[in-house]
Design an enzyme around this catalytic site. Structure first.
Site, PDB file in Angstrom:
ATOM      1  N   ASP A  15      35.659  34.868  45.471  1.00 47.57           N
ATOM      2  CA  ASP A  15      35.729  36.211  44.892  1.00 47.57           C
ATOM      3  C   ASP A  15      37.202  36.607  44.737  1.00 47.57           C
ATOM      4  O   ASP A  15      37.950  36.592  45.713  1.00 47.57           O
ATOM      5  CB  ASP A  15      35.004  37.193  45.811  1.00 47.57           C
ATOM      6  CG  ASP A  15      34.731  38.542  45.174  1.00 47.57           C
ATOM      7  OD1 ASP A  15      35.548  38.983  44.335  1.00 47.57           O
ATOM      8  OD2 ASP A  15      33.709  39.156  45.494  1.00 47.57           O
ATOM      9  N   GLN A  16      37.575  36.929  43.528  1.00 49.98           N
ATOM     10  CA  GLN A  16      38.935  37.398  43.232  1.00 49.98           C
ATOM     11  C   GLN A  16      39.970  36.280  43.417  1.00 49.98           C
ATOM     12  O   GLN A  16      41.077  36.511  43.880  1.00 49.98           O
ATOM     13  CB  GLN A  16      39.278  38.619  44.091  1.00 49.98           C
ATOM     14  CG  GLN A  16      40.214  39.603  43.402  1.00 49.98           C
ATOM     15  CD  GLN A  16      39.943  41.058  43.755  1.00 49.98           C
ATOM     16  OE1 GLN A  16      38.808  41.476  43.849  1.00 49.98           O
ATOM     17  NE2 GLN A  16      40.991  41.835  43.913  1.00 49.98           N
ATOM     18  N   CYS A  55      33.438  42.201  39.637  1.00 46.19           N
ATOM     19  CA  CYS A  55      32.421  41.514  40.443  1.00 46.19           C
ATOM     20  C   CYS A  55      31.032  41.466  39.814  1.00 46.19           C
ATOM     21  O   CYS A  55      30.495  40.391  39.552  1.00 46.19           O
ATOM     22  CB  CYS A  55      32.341  42.168  41.822  1.00 46.19           C
ATOM     23  SG  CYS A  55      33.836  41.959  42.811  1.00 46.19           S
ATOM     24  N   HIS A 105      25.522  40.562  45.204  1.00 49.97           N
ATOM     25  CA  HIS A 105      26.079  41.764  44.580  1.00 49.97           C
ATOM     26  C   HIS A 105      25.267  42.250  43.373  1.00 49.97           C
ATOM     27  O   HIS A 105      25.824  42.631  42.347  1.00 49.97           O
ATOM     28  CB  HIS A 105      27.537  41.520  44.175  1.00 49.97           C
ATOM     29  CG  HIS A 105      28.413  42.747  44.290  1.00 49.97           C
ATOM     30  ND1 HIS A 105      28.112  43.792  45.117  1.00 49.97           N
ATOM     31  CD2 HIS A 105      29.585  43.084  43.686  1.00 49.97           C
ATOM     32  CE1 HIS A 105      29.055  44.712  45.028  1.00 49.97           C
ATOM     33  NE2 HIS A 105      29.954  44.310  44.166  1.00 49.97           N
ATOM     34  N   ASP A 299      34.369  34.609  40.512  1.00 48.92           N
ATOM     35  CA  ASP A 299      33.892  35.649  39.601  1.00 48.92           C
ATOM     36  C   ASP A 299      35.020  36.218  38.727  1.00 48.92           C
ATOM     37  O   ASP A 299      34.782  36.606  37.596  1.00 48.92           O
ATOM     38  CB  ASP A 299      33.159  36.760  40.353  1.00 48.92           C
ATOM     39  CG  ASP A 299      33.984  37.414  41.459  1.00 48.92           C
ATOM     40  OD1 ASP A 299      35.115  36.951  41.742  1.00 48.92           O
ATOM     41  OD2 ASP A 299      33.489  38.396  42.059  1.00 48.92           O
ATOM     42  N   HIS A 300      36.222  36.252  39.245  1.00 52.50           N
ATOM     43  CA  HIS A 300      37.400  36.738  38.497  1.00 52.50           C
ATOM     44  C   HIS A 300      38.627  36.467  39.344  1.00 52.50           C
ATOM     45  O   HIS A 300      38.522  35.932  40.457  1.00 52.50           O
ATOM     46  CB  HIS A 300      37.278  38.238  38.191  1.00 52.50           C
ATOM     47  CG  HIS A 300      36.997  39.069  39.410  1.00 52.50           C
ATOM     48  ND1 HIS A 300      37.969  39.419  40.318  1.00 52.50           N
ATOM     49  CD2 HIS A 300      35.838  39.595  39.894  1.00 52.50           C
ATOM     50  CE1 HIS A 300      37.430  40.129  41.301  1.00 52.50           C
ATOM     51  NE2 HIS A 300      36.132  40.233  41.072  1.00 52.50           N
TER      52      HIS A 300
END
Length: 485
Positions: A15-16, A55, A105, A299-300
Protein backbone atom coordinates in the site's frame (compact mmCIF):
# COMPACT_ATOMS: atom_id res chain seq x y z
CA UNK A 1 -8.13 -26.77 -17.42
CA UNK A 2 -8.76 -29.51 -14.80
CA UNK A 3 -8.65 -28.26 -11.23
CA UNK A 4 -5.67 -30.39 -10.25
CA UNK A 5 -3.61 -28.97 -13.13
CA UNK A 6 -4.17 -25.31 -12.27
CA UNK A 7 -1.27 -23.38 -10.71
CA UNK A 8 -1.48 -21.93 -7.23
CA UNK A 9 -1.68 -18.13 -7.20
CA UNK A 10 -0.06 -15.74 -4.72
CA UNK A 11 -1.01 -12.10 -5.19
CA UNK A 12 1.13 -9.86 -2.97
CA UNK A 13 0.02 -6.24 -2.65
CA UNK A 14 1.56 -3.38 -0.73
CA UNK A 15 0.00 0.00 0.00
CA UNK A 16 1.42 3.35 -1.08
CA UNK A 17 4.59 1.76 -2.54
CA UNK A 18 6.47 3.82 -5.13
CA UNK A 19 7.50 2.07 -8.32
CA UNK A 20 11.13 3.16 -7.96
CA UNK A 21 11.56 1.78 -4.44
CA UNK A 22 13.05 -1.59 -5.25
CA UNK A 23 16.70 -2.54 -5.36
CA UNK A 24 16.24 -4.00 -8.85
CA UNK A 25 15.00 -0.58 -9.97
CA UNK A 26 18.37 0.87 -9.04
CA UNK A 27 17.22 2.60 -5.89
CA UNK A 28 20.30 3.89 -4.06
CA UNK A 29 19.37 2.69 -0.55
CA UNK A 30 16.18 0.55 -0.45
CA UNK A 31 17.06 -3.07 0.40
CA UNK A 32 14.60 -5.49 -1.23
CA UNK A 33 16.56 -8.68 -2.01
CA UNK A 34 13.54 -11.01 -1.85
CA UNK A 35 11.37 -8.89 -4.09
CA UNK A 36 14.31 -8.38 -6.44
CA UNK A 37 14.72 -12.15 -6.76
CA UNK A 38 11.03 -12.65 -7.53
CA UNK A 39 11.17 -9.90 -10.16
CA UNK A 40 14.34 -11.31 -11.71
CA UNK A 41 12.86 -14.80 -12.05
CA UNK A 42 9.90 -13.56 -14.08
CA UNK A 43 8.80 -10.46 -15.97
CA UNK A 44 9.16 -6.98 -14.49
CA UNK A 45 6.87 -4.31 -15.93
CA UNK A 46 8.72 -1.03 -15.45
CA UNK A 47 5.72 0.99 -16.59
CA UNK A 48 3.12 -0.34 -14.18
CA UNK A 49 0.56 2.25 -13.09
CA UNK A 50 -2.38 2.69 -10.79
CA UNK A 51 -5.20 3.97 -12.99
CA UNK A 52 -6.84 5.76 -10.04
CA UNK A 53 -4.07 6.29 -7.48
CA UNK A 54 -5.77 6.11 -4.10
CA UNK A 55 -6.72 3.14 -1.95
CA UNK A 56 -10.35 2.19 -2.60
CA UNK A 57 -10.68 3.05 -6.31
CA UNK A 58 -7.35 1.39 -7.10
CA UNK A 59 -8.42 -1.79 -5.35
CA UNK A 60 -11.71 -1.81 -7.23
CA UNK A 61 -9.77 -1.67 -10.48
CA UNK A 62 -7.62 -4.60 -9.38
CA UNK A 63 -10.47 -6.81 -8.14
CA UNK A 64 -12.76 -6.11 -11.14
CA UNK A 65 -10.22 -5.92 -13.97
CA UNK A 66 -12.06 -2.78 -15.06
CA UNK A 67 -10.85 0.76 -15.71
CA UNK A 68 -12.06 3.27 -13.10
CA UNK A 69 -14.83 4.76 -15.24
CA UNK A 70 -16.15 1.29 -16.07
CA UNK A 71 -16.44 0.11 -12.46
CA UNK A 72 -17.92 3.51 -11.61
CA UNK A 73 -15.43 4.99 -9.11
CA UNK A 74 -12.92 7.63 -10.27
CA UNK A 75 -11.99 9.14 -6.90
CA UNK A 76 -11.53 8.25 -3.25
CA UNK A 77 -14.82 7.58 -1.47
CA UNK A 78 -16.41 4.82 0.57
CA UNK A 79 -19.63 3.31 -0.81
CA UNK A 80 -21.08 -0.19 -0.88
CA UNK A 81 -20.02 -2.23 -3.89
CA UNK A 82 -21.85 -5.18 -5.40
CA UNK A 83 -19.90 -6.18 -8.53
CA UNK A 84 -21.12 -9.00 -10.80
CA UNK A 85 -17.78 -10.78 -10.38
CA UNK A 86 -14.39 -10.36 -8.69
CA UNK A 87 -10.97 -11.90 -9.11
CA UNK A 88 -11.42 -13.99 -5.96
CA UNK A 89 -14.95 -14.96 -6.97
CA UNK A 90 -13.95 -16.24 -10.41
CA UNK A 91 -11.12 -18.28 -8.92
CA UNK A 92 -13.39 -19.68 -6.23
CA UNK A 93 -15.94 -20.76 -8.84
CA UNK A 94 -13.14 -22.58 -10.68
CA UNK A 95 -12.30 -24.63 -7.59
CA UNK A 96 -9.62 -22.50 -5.93
CA UNK A 97 -9.38 -22.19 -2.17
CA UNK A 98 -9.36 -18.40 -1.82
CA UNK A 99 -7.87 -16.58 1.17
CA UNK A 100 -7.33 -12.90 2.00
CA UNK A 101 -4.82 -11.83 4.62
CA UNK A 102 -4.53 -8.12 5.42
CA UNK A 103 -6.17 -5.18 3.71
CA UNK A 104 -9.25 -5.34 1.45
CA UNK A 105 -10.79 -1.88 2.01
CA UNK A 106 -14.26 -2.38 0.52
CA UNK A 107 -17.77 -1.85 1.81
CA UNK A 108 -19.81 -3.44 3.26
CA UNK A 109 -17.04 -4.18 5.73
CA UNK A 110 -16.29 -7.91 5.98
CA UNK A 111 -18.19 -8.79 2.82
CA UNK A 112 -16.07 -11.58 1.32
CA UNK A 113 -16.12 -10.58 -2.39
CA UNK A 114 -15.39 -14.16 -3.41
CA UNK A 115 -12.89 -15.07 -0.70
CA UNK A 116 -13.63 -18.31 1.13
CA UNK A 117 -12.01 -16.91 4.25
CA UNK A 118 -10.47 -13.62 5.36
CA UNK A 119 -8.01 -12.56 8.03
CA UNK A 120 -9.10 -8.94 7.64
CA UNK A 121 -7.21 -5.89 8.89
CA UNK A 122 -7.65 -2.80 6.72
CA UNK A 123 -5.31 -0.88 8.99
CA UNK A 124 -3.64 -0.90 12.39
CA UNK A 125 -6.70 0.34 14.24
CA UNK A 126 -10.31 -0.75 14.57
CA UNK A 127 -12.69 0.68 11.98
CA UNK A 128 -14.62 3.66 13.31
CA UNK A 129 -18.38 4.06 13.17
CA UNK A 130 -21.51 3.67 15.27
CA UNK A 131 -20.76 -0.06 15.69
CA UNK A 132 -17.06 -0.84 16.24
CA UNK A 133 -15.85 -3.27 13.58
CA UNK A 134 -13.47 -6.10 14.44
CA UNK A 135 -9.93 -5.86 13.13
CA UNK A 136 -8.39 -9.31 13.09
CA UNK A 137 -4.85 -7.98 13.53
CA UNK A 138 -5.71 -5.68 16.44
CA UNK A 139 -7.75 -8.42 18.13
CA UNK A 140 -4.77 -10.78 17.73
CA UNK A 141 -2.38 -8.16 19.10
CA UNK A 142 -4.48 -7.61 22.21
CA UNK A 143 -5.02 -11.34 22.77
CA UNK A 144 -1.32 -12.15 22.43
CA UNK A 145 0.14 -9.25 24.39
CA UNK A 146 -2.50 -8.25 26.92
CA UNK A 147 -2.15 -4.66 25.72
CA UNK A 148 -5.34 -3.01 26.96
CA UNK A 149 -4.67 0.36 25.33
CA UNK A 150 -7.26 1.48 22.78
CA UNK A 151 -5.78 0.82 19.30
CA UNK A 152 -2.47 -0.47 20.72
CA UNK A 153 -0.81 -0.79 17.31
CA UNK A 154 -0.84 2.99 16.86
CA UNK A 155 -0.06 3.95 20.45
CA UNK A 156 3.00 5.76 19.06
CA UNK A 157 0.60 8.60 18.16
CA UNK A 158 1.93 9.14 14.63
CA UNK A 159 -0.62 10.06 11.97
CA UNK A 160 -1.74 7.37 9.51
CA UNK A 161 -1.52 9.94 6.70
CA UNK A 162 1.33 12.17 7.80
CA UNK A 163 5.03 12.66 7.16
CA UNK A 164 6.40 12.06 10.68
CA UNK A 165 9.01 9.29 10.74
CA UNK A 166 10.17 7.46 13.87
CA UNK A 167 10.69 3.89 15.12
CA UNK A 168 7.66 1.84 16.08
CA UNK A 169 6.92 1.20 19.73
CA UNK A 170 6.17 -2.44 18.83
CA UNK A 171 8.79 -5.18 18.45
CA UNK A 172 9.19 -6.57 14.96
CA UNK A 173 7.16 -9.75 15.48
CA UNK A 174 4.05 -7.79 16.54
CA UNK A 175 3.67 -5.54 13.50
CA UNK A 176 0.85 -5.80 10.95
CA UNK A 177 3.43 -6.83 8.34
CA UNK A 178 4.79 -9.71 10.45
CA UNK A 179 1.23 -10.76 11.33
CA UNK A 180 0.33 -10.96 7.63
CA UNK A 181 3.30 -13.19 6.87
CA UNK A 182 2.67 -15.42 9.90
CA UNK A 183 -0.98 -15.86 8.91
CA UNK A 184 0.17 -16.76 5.38
CA UNK A 185 2.39 -19.49 6.80
CA UNK A 186 -0.53 -20.81 8.85
CA UNK A 187 -2.67 -20.89 5.72
CA UNK A 188 -0.04 -22.88 3.81
CA UNK A 189 0.04 -25.39 6.67
CA UNK A 190 -3.74 -25.82 6.85
CA UNK A 191 -4.93 -25.43 3.27
CA UNK A 192 -6.76 -28.09 1.32
CA UNK A 193 -3.94 -30.09 -0.33
CA UNK A 194 -6.19 -31.24 -3.18
CA UNK A 195 -7.28 -27.78 -4.33
CA UNK A 196 -5.17 -25.03 -5.89
CA UNK A 197 -5.03 -21.94 -3.72
CA UNK A 198 -5.40 -18.22 -4.33
CA UNK A 199 -3.79 -16.24 -1.52
CA UNK A 200 -4.00 -12.44 -1.55
CA UNK A 201 -1.33 -11.32 0.91
CA UNK A 202 -2.18 -7.65 1.36
CA UNK A 203 0.22 -5.54 3.44
CA UNK A 204 -0.66 -2.02 4.61
CA UNK A 205 3.01 -0.96 4.62
CA UNK A 206 4.65 1.29 3.50
CA UNK A 207 1.51 3.42 3.97
CA UNK A 208 2.00 5.86 6.85
CA UNK A 209 2.43 5.94 9.79
CA UNK A 210 6.10 5.85 8.87
CA UNK A 211 7.03 3.79 11.91
CA UNK A 212 9.03 0.65 11.05
CA UNK A 213 10.54 -1.55 13.76
CA UNK A 214 13.62 0.13 15.28
CA UNK A 215 16.17 -2.04 13.43
CA UNK A 216 14.83 -0.85 10.07
CA UNK A 217 14.52 2.80 11.07
CA UNK A 218 18.09 2.83 12.38
CA UNK A 219 19.38 1.16 9.21
CA UNK A 220 18.20 4.08 7.08
CA UNK A 221 18.46 7.06 9.42
CA UNK A 222 22.19 6.30 9.63
CA UNK A 223 22.66 6.47 5.84
CA UNK A 224 22.86 9.31 3.35
CA UNK A 225 19.36 9.24 1.84
CA UNK A 226 18.25 10.69 -1.50
CA UNK A 227 16.22 13.85 -1.15
CA UNK A 228 13.05 14.82 -3.03
CA UNK A 229 13.13 16.06 -6.62
CA UNK A 230 11.40 19.27 -7.68
CA UNK A 231 10.58 19.94 -11.33
CA UNK A 232 10.92 23.25 -13.10
CA UNK A 233 7.12 23.28 -13.43
CA UNK A 234 6.29 22.72 -9.74
CA UNK A 235 4.59 25.66 -8.01
CA UNK A 236 6.71 27.35 -5.39
CA UNK A 237 5.69 26.26 -1.93
CA UNK A 238 3.92 29.24 -0.38
CA UNK A 239 2.56 27.73 2.84
CA UNK A 240 4.11 27.16 6.25
CA UNK A 241 7.40 25.34 5.99
CA UNK A 242 5.93 22.05 7.18
CA UNK A 243 2.51 22.44 5.61
CA UNK A 244 -0.74 23.40 7.26
CA UNK A 245 -0.89 20.18 9.27
CA UNK A 246 0.86 16.83 9.41
CA UNK A 247 -1.65 15.28 7.01
CA UNK A 248 -1.20 17.96 4.34
CA UNK A 249 -0.82 17.16 0.64
CA UNK A 250 1.81 19.86 0.00
CA UNK A 251 4.90 20.17 2.15
CA UNK A 252 8.39 21.58 2.19
CA UNK A 253 10.13 19.84 5.04
CA UNK A 254 13.45 20.80 6.55
CA UNK A 255 16.32 18.41 5.85
CA UNK A 256 16.09 16.56 9.19
CA UNK A 257 12.32 15.98 9.03
CA UNK A 258 12.52 14.81 5.43
CA UNK A 259 15.30 12.37 6.28
CA UNK A 260 13.24 10.96 9.16
CA UNK A 261 10.21 10.52 6.88
CA UNK A 262 12.26 8.75 4.25
CA UNK A 263 14.03 6.55 6.78
CA UNK A 264 10.62 5.45 8.02
CA UNK A 265 9.32 4.83 4.51
CA UNK A 266 12.32 2.82 3.30
CA UNK A 267 12.36 0.92 6.59
CA UNK A 268 8.74 -0.18 6.09
CA UNK A 269 9.55 -1.45 2.59
CA UNK A 270 12.58 -3.35 3.90
CA UNK A 271 10.39 -4.91 6.61
CA UNK A 272 7.84 -6.05 4.00
CA UNK A 273 10.64 -7.55 1.91
CA UNK A 274 11.95 -9.64 4.80
CA UNK A 275 8.46 -10.94 5.58
CA UNK A 276 7.87 -11.79 1.91
CA UNK A 277 11.07 -13.79 2.20
CA UNK A 278 9.49 -15.88 4.97
CA UNK A 279 6.53 -16.72 2.74
CA UNK A 280 8.66 -17.54 -0.31
CA UNK A 281 10.88 -19.77 1.81
CA UNK A 282 7.80 -21.60 3.12
CA UNK A 283 6.58 -22.19 -0.45
CA UNK A 284 10.01 -23.54 -1.38
CA UNK A 285 10.23 -25.87 1.61
CA UNK A 286 6.76 -27.25 0.90
CA UNK A 287 7.58 -27.90 -2.75
CA UNK A 288 4.98 -25.34 -3.89
CA UNK A 289 7.14 -22.54 -5.27
CA UNK A 290 7.49 -23.75 -8.85
CA UNK A 291 3.75 -24.54 -9.02
CA UNK A 292 2.75 -21.03 -7.94
CA UNK A 293 2.22 -17.87 -9.99
CA UNK A 294 3.36 -14.88 -7.91
CA UNK A 295 2.24 -11.38 -8.88
CA UNK A 296 3.48 -8.39 -6.88
CA UNK A 297 2.12 -4.87 -7.13
CA UNK A 298 0.74 -1.95 -5.07
CA UNK A 299 -2.46 0.07 -5.06
CA UNK A 300 -0.61 3.37 -5.68
CA UNK A 301 2.59 5.18 -4.80
CA UNK A 302 3.70 8.03 -2.53
CA UNK A 303 4.99 11.46 -3.57
CA UNK A 304 7.34 11.57 -0.53
CA UNK A 305 8.07 15.26 -0.97
CA UNK A 306 8.75 15.16 -4.72
CA UNK A 307 7.66 18.41 -6.39
CA UNK A 308 6.67 19.65 -2.88
CA UNK A 309 3.87 17.07 -2.71
CA UNK A 310 3.00 14.25 -0.37
CA UNK A 311 0.66 11.25 -0.34
CA UNK A 312 -1.21 10.09 -3.48
CA UNK A 313 -3.96 10.93 -6.06
CA UNK A 314 -1.44 12.79 -8.24
CA UNK A 315 -0.57 11.79 -11.84
CA UNK A 316 3.18 12.00 -11.26
CA UNK A 317 5.51 8.99 -11.13
CA UNK A 318 5.86 8.98 -7.34
CA UNK A 319 2.11 8.64 -6.91
CA UNK A 320 0.90 6.78 -10.00
CA UNK A 321 3.72 4.34 -10.87
CA UNK A 322 3.81 1.12 -8.85
CA UNK A 323 6.02 -1.98 -8.64
CA UNK A 324 4.62 -4.65 -10.95
CA UNK A 325 6.15 -8.04 -11.71
CA UNK A 326 5.01 -11.61 -12.26
CA UNK A 327 6.90 -14.82 -11.52
CA UNK A 328 5.32 -17.57 -13.65
CA UNK A 329 4.64 -21.12 -12.57
CA UNK A 330 6.61 -23.92 -14.18
CA UNK A 331 5.08 -25.05 -17.44
CA UNK A 332 3.87 -21.59 -18.50
CA UNK A 333 6.69 -21.32 -21.06
CA UNK A 334 7.78 -17.90 -19.81
CA UNK A 335 11.47 -16.96 -19.66
CA UNK A 336 13.10 -15.31 -16.65
CA UNK A 337 14.81 -11.91 -16.43
CA UNK A 338 12.40 -10.17 -18.78
CA UNK A 339 11.91 -6.41 -18.47
CA UNK A 340 8.97 -4.85 -20.30
CA UNK A 341 8.31 -1.17 -21.06
CA UNK A 342 4.68 -1.85 -22.03
CA UNK A 343 2.21 0.41 -20.18
CA UNK A 344 0.28 -1.85 -17.82
CA UNK A 345 -2.18 -1.18 -15.02
CA UNK A 346 -4.01 -2.75 -12.12
CA UNK A 347 -6.88 -3.66 -14.45
CA UNK A 348 -4.50 -6.20 -16.02
CA UNK A 349 -4.09 -8.21 -12.80
CA UNK A 350 -7.41 -10.09 -13.02
CA UNK A 351 -7.14 -11.18 -16.67
CA UNK A 352 -3.48 -12.16 -16.20
CA UNK A 353 -4.18 -14.43 -13.26
CA UNK A 354 -7.30 -15.95 -14.79
CA UNK A 355 -5.40 -16.59 -18.02
CA UNK A 356 -2.56 -18.23 -16.11
CA UNK A 357 -5.14 -20.50 -14.46
CA UNK A 358 -6.88 -21.35 -17.74
CA UNK A 359 -10.13 -19.65 -16.64
CA UNK A 360 -12.40 -17.70 -18.97
CA UNK A 361 -12.12 -13.95 -18.54
CA UNK A 362 -15.46 -12.13 -17.96
CA UNK A 363 -16.57 -10.05 -20.94
CA UNK A 364 -16.89 -6.91 -18.78
CA UNK A 365 -13.12 -6.83 -18.17
CA UNK A 366 -11.21 -3.92 -19.77
CA UNK A 367 -7.76 -5.09 -18.67
CA UNK A 368 -5.68 -7.52 -20.67
CA UNK A 369 -3.69 -10.61 -19.86
CA UNK A 370 0.05 -10.06 -19.55
CA UNK A 371 0.84 -13.71 -20.21
CA UNK A 372 1.59 -13.18 -23.95
CA UNK A 373 4.02 -10.38 -23.02
CA UNK A 374 5.61 -12.66 -20.43
CA UNK A 375 6.11 -15.33 -23.09
CA UNK A 376 7.84 -12.81 -25.33
CA UNK A 377 5.37 -13.10 -28.19
CA UNK A 378 6.68 -10.48 -30.68
CA UNK A 379 3.35 -10.28 -32.48
CA UNK A 380 1.10 -9.65 -29.49
CA UNK A 381 -0.78 -6.37 -29.98
CA UNK A 382 -0.77 -4.10 -26.94
CA UNK A 383 -2.53 -0.88 -25.95
CA UNK A 384 -1.04 2.30 -27.38
CA UNK A 385 -1.61 4.21 -24.14
CA UNK A 386 -2.84 3.62 -20.61
CA UNK A 387 -5.36 6.10 -19.22
CA UNK A 388 -5.54 7.10 -15.55
CA UNK A 389 -7.52 9.67 -13.63
CA UNK A 390 -8.51 10.90 -10.19
CA UNK A 391 -11.01 13.47 -8.99
CA UNK A 392 -9.99 16.38 -6.80
CA UNK A 393 -9.12 15.43 -3.23
CA UNK A 394 -9.21 17.65 -0.16
CA UNK A 395 -6.15 19.94 -0.19
CA UNK A 396 -4.73 18.00 -3.14
CA UNK A 397 -4.48 18.71 -6.84
CA UNK A 398 -7.48 19.37 -9.05
CA UNK A 399 -9.17 16.48 -10.84
CA UNK A 400 -6.75 15.03 -13.39
CA UNK A 401 -6.37 12.64 -16.31
CA UNK A 402 -3.12 11.15 -17.59
CA UNK A 403 -2.02 9.10 -20.58
CA UNK A 404 1.23 7.20 -20.96
CA UNK A 405 2.66 4.97 -23.67
CA UNK A 406 5.53 3.94 -21.41
CA UNK A 407 7.87 6.53 -22.92
CA UNK A 408 6.00 9.82 -22.50
CA UNK A 409 3.26 11.02 -20.18
CA UNK A 410 0.57 13.63 -20.82
CA UNK A 411 -1.39 15.18 -17.94
CA UNK A 412 -4.55 17.28 -18.17
CA UNK A 413 -6.30 18.82 -15.18
CA UNK A 414 -10.01 18.74 -15.84
CA UNK A 415 -11.01 21.81 -13.85
CA UNK A 416 -8.25 24.24 -14.86
CA UNK A 417 -6.90 22.95 -18.17
CA UNK A 418 -3.35 22.87 -16.81
CA UNK A 419 -1.19 20.43 -18.80
CA UNK A 420 2.12 18.62 -18.59
CA UNK A 421 4.12 16.56 -21.06
CA UNK A 422 7.08 14.52 -19.82
CA UNK A 423 9.66 12.41 -21.63
CA UNK A 424 9.95 9.48 -19.25
CA UNK A 425 12.85 7.87 -21.10
CA UNK A 426 15.10 10.89 -20.75
CA UNK A 427 13.48 12.48 -17.70
CA UNK A 428 12.22 9.68 -15.41
CA UNK A 429 11.71 12.03 -12.47
CA UNK A 430 9.60 14.51 -14.51
CA UNK A 431 11.88 17.44 -13.84
CA UNK A 432 11.11 19.24 -17.11
CA UNK A 433 7.64 19.90 -18.49
CA UNK A 434 7.85 19.90 -22.30
CA UNK A 435 4.53 21.71 -22.54
CA UNK A 436 6.31 24.83 -21.29
CA UNK A 437 8.59 24.87 -24.35
CA UNK A 438 5.83 26.30 -26.54
CA UNK A 439 6.02 23.57 -29.19
CA UNK A 440 2.38 22.83 -29.95
CA UNK A 441 3.31 20.02 -32.34
CA UNK A 442 4.45 17.97 -29.34
CA UNK A 443 1.38 18.32 -27.15
CA UNK A 444 -1.51 18.54 -29.65
CA UNK A 445 -1.39 14.82 -30.57
CA UNK A 446 -1.70 13.98 -26.88
CA UNK A 447 -4.72 16.24 -26.48
CA UNK A 448 -6.33 14.42 -29.38
CA UNK A 449 -5.51 11.04 -27.84
CA UNK A 450 -7.08 12.00 -24.53
CA UNK A 451 -10.13 13.45 -26.28
CA UNK A 452 -10.54 10.11 -28.04
CA UNK A 453 -10.30 8.32 -24.71
CA UNK A 454 -12.93 10.56 -23.06
CA UNK A 455 -15.30 11.24 -25.97
CA UNK A 456 -18.12 9.01 -24.67
CA UNK A 457 -17.88 9.95 -21.01
CA UNK A 458 -21.14 11.25 -19.49
CA UNK A 459 -19.43 14.23 -17.82
CA UNK A 460 -18.97 15.92 -21.21
CA UNK A 461 -15.18 16.19 -21.07
CA UNK A 462 -15.13 16.41 -24.89
CA UNK A 463 -17.13 18.59 -27.30
CA UNK A 464 -16.52 18.78 -31.04
CA UNK A 465 -13.45 16.63 -30.59
CA UNK A 466 -11.80 19.01 -28.10
CA UNK A 467 -11.20 18.75 -24.36
CA UNK A 468 -13.55 20.93 -22.31
CA UNK A 469 -12.43 22.48 -19.03
CA UNK A 470 -14.67 22.69 -15.98
CA UNK A 471 -17.00 19.76 -16.54
CA UNK A 472 -18.10 17.82 -13.43
CA UNK A 473 -15.49 15.32 -12.30
CA UNK A 474 -17.17 13.55 -9.39
CA UNK A 475 -15.93 10.52 -7.50
CA UNK A 476 -18.74 8.32 -8.80
CA UNK A 477 -19.96 8.31 -12.40
CA UNK A 478 -23.65 9.13 -12.99
CA UNK A 479 -24.47 5.62 -14.19
CA UNK A 480 -23.07 4.21 -10.97
CA UNK A 481 -25.24 6.56 -8.91
CA UNK A 482 -28.34 5.27 -10.67
CA UNK A 483 -27.39 1.66 -9.96
CA UNK A 484 -26.70 0.67 -13.56
CA UNK A 485 -23.27 -0.82 -12.80
Amino acid sequence: MPRQNRPNILLITTDQHRGDCLGIEGHPVAQTPNLDWLARTGTRFRRGYSECPSCIPARRVLMSGQAPAVNGMVGMTAVEWDPPYTLAGELSRAGYQTQLIGKLHFMPYRKRYGFDHMELADGSRKASGPVPQPNDYVDWLVANTGMATVDPAIAHGVSANGWVGRPSHLPEHLTHTSWCASKALEFLQRRDPEAPFFLNLSFIDPHPPLTPPPVYYERYINQDLPGPVVGDWAPAFDGPEKGIDIDDWRISLDEVSMKQARAGYYGLINHVDDQVGRVVDALRRRGLLDDTVILFTADHGEMLGDHNMYRKTFPYEGSARVPFFVRPAAGMDCPAEVVSQAPVGLQDVLPTLLDAAGIEIPHQVTGRSLVPLMRGDPDVPWRDVLHGEHTAQYRAAEGMHFLTDGHSKYVWYSQTGREHLFNLDEDPYELHDLSLDGDGSLIEPWRERLAGELKDRPEGFVQDGRLVVGRPHDKLLPHYRTGAV
